[in-house]
Design an enzyme around this catalytic site. Sequence first.
Site: not given
Length: 204
Positions: A80-81
Amino acid sequence: MGANMGKNSSLLDALPSTQSTLHVVMLGLDSAGKTTALYRLKFDQYLNTVPTIGFNCEKVKGQVGKAKGVNFLVWDVGGQEKLRPLWKSYTRCTDGIVFVLDSVDIERIEEAKMELMRTVKSPDNAGVPILVLANKQDLPGAKEPRDLEKLLGLHELGGSTQHTWHVQPACAITGDGLHEGMEVLYEMILKRRKLAKMVKKKAR
Ligand code: G3D
Ligand code: MG
């Protein structure tokens, strides 16, 4: 050791596998299939995954060809970012990088490329071999490795950065291609070590 001593392999080839565990980090955008691939490699079965928070880490044993019996410690870092800045601390001093790619998600391929290049071009990772798992080959519309290679701009990694790389078509759900990919990664790691040894000798 016997398993690694094929007709054409020297003692030198066999040494690294018995000496130590190779450290490998798995990277890629969220939902590319990293955790599925890790558990398929580890348990040889499909495990339902949840989005990874933090990381998973498993010892995996090579199963095919020269990599048979070789121990890999594989880190699966959340994609995830907000977690991506963490990649840097895991990829330092790693023997190899496995970059997992969703071969269908062409919309995010540019984003995947950016993340891959950022990791690979960091000085900490100079020359670290890269295995790109072109995952989800079972899905209709999956791009072929040849096209993905182009889309990721892997040819940029040849010359100056000294990376070796390989794109392996795979399906993490069935396990197709995973161990084959690990074998190629293992061979790239050995090659790099041999080269480093030769350079050292010359410098003496
Ligand atoms: P990540 O760890 O990279 O974030 P996951 O990705 O391993 O959690 O996988 C994300 C989703 O992709 C999962 O589906 C998983 O089953 C699916 N997936 C992983 N590998 C493959 C593959 O090779 N083929 C197909 N068709 N799907 C795959 P869900 O539905 O649980 O989100
Ligand atoms: Mg995950």
